[in-house]
Design an enzyme around this catalytic site. Sequence first.
Site, mmCIF file in Angstrom:
data_model
loop_
_atom_site.group_PDB
_atom_site.id
_atom_site.type_symbol
_atom_site.label_atom_id
_atom_site.label_comp_id
_atom_site.label_asym_id
_atom_site.label_seq_id
_atom_site.Cartn_x
_atom_site.Cartn_y
_atom_site.Cartn_z
ATOM 1 N N CYS A 11 -1.529 -2.315 1.564
ATOM 2 C CA CYS A 11 -1.541 -1.587 0.832
ATOM 3 C C CYS A 11 -1.797 -1.537 -0.633
ATOM 4 C CB CYS A 11 -0.030 -0.945 1.187
ATOM 5 S SG CYS A 11 0.402 0.347 0.334
ATOM 6 N N ASN A 12 -0.873 -1.732 -1.316
ATOM 7 C CA ASN A 12 -1.417 -1.402 -2.836
ATOM 8 C C ASN A 12 -1.471 -3.185 -3.375
ATOM 9 O OD1 ASN A 12 -2.130 0.409 -3.985
ATOM 10 N ND2 ASN A 12 0.315 1.546 -4.095
#
Length: 249
Positions: free
Chosen positions: A123-124
């Site tokens: 993800c981030n």
Amino acid sequence: MTNEYLKTDIPSLNSLREATAKKGPPFRVGIVIGPGYFPLDMVGVQAVLGTLPGAEIYLVWKSREPVEGFRGFWTLPTVTFSDCPDLDVIAVPMMPPELQTDREVVDFVATRGKKARYLIGVCNGVLTLGAAGFLRGKRATISHNSHSILPLYGVTEVVTSGVVADGNVFTAGPSVGSFEAALLVAEQAFGRQVAELSEFIVEYDPHPPFGTGTAAGAGPATVGKFEGMMADMISRYRAEALKFAAANA
């Protein structure tokens, strides 16, 4: 350096641990956590790589004080940045933008990542790999809302789904991406047969009940609602990425 997790004296766990033991060097996996990190982005890494021969799992943060994963998932770091041993794998789940470019976090990932055999961003958490300098000239993927941020960290090809392996850097979208990236690392580190066993041990076989786990499946209304929910956070991620790009222009 001994991971205290390995000292847990429960007979059933001891027998399972012995089943994955091997002679020779341990296989050390460091997962960077911190306040507001997203637990599901690290659980797949912990679950899959924890089944590998000689595995030692380290949850790494600035201190040994508990941190709250988002949300209500209190987690006890097992080692600090300064005490962490050399690692075979460094994995970074999604963390808030305030931590994504935190100097101590980035310095740890950058310094230890140069020695690690494999790097995983989920993800981030992928953006932290970027801030540490590991995405320049790479193909990479990330969560839906952050595709346009990746070029600011030097990514040359943004892939919008799945897991991307480019050299020793593995990037994935959120949640189940942590399982998939970890399984690909398991294959590279120990071979296909061991990776297949790990996949079966955790019975990784997703069956999304609504089919809305991708932008294509979710449809414009759901995608728009999610993008609105994330707008403030994504703008902060982008602002940090722009600072990085300007400083490294």
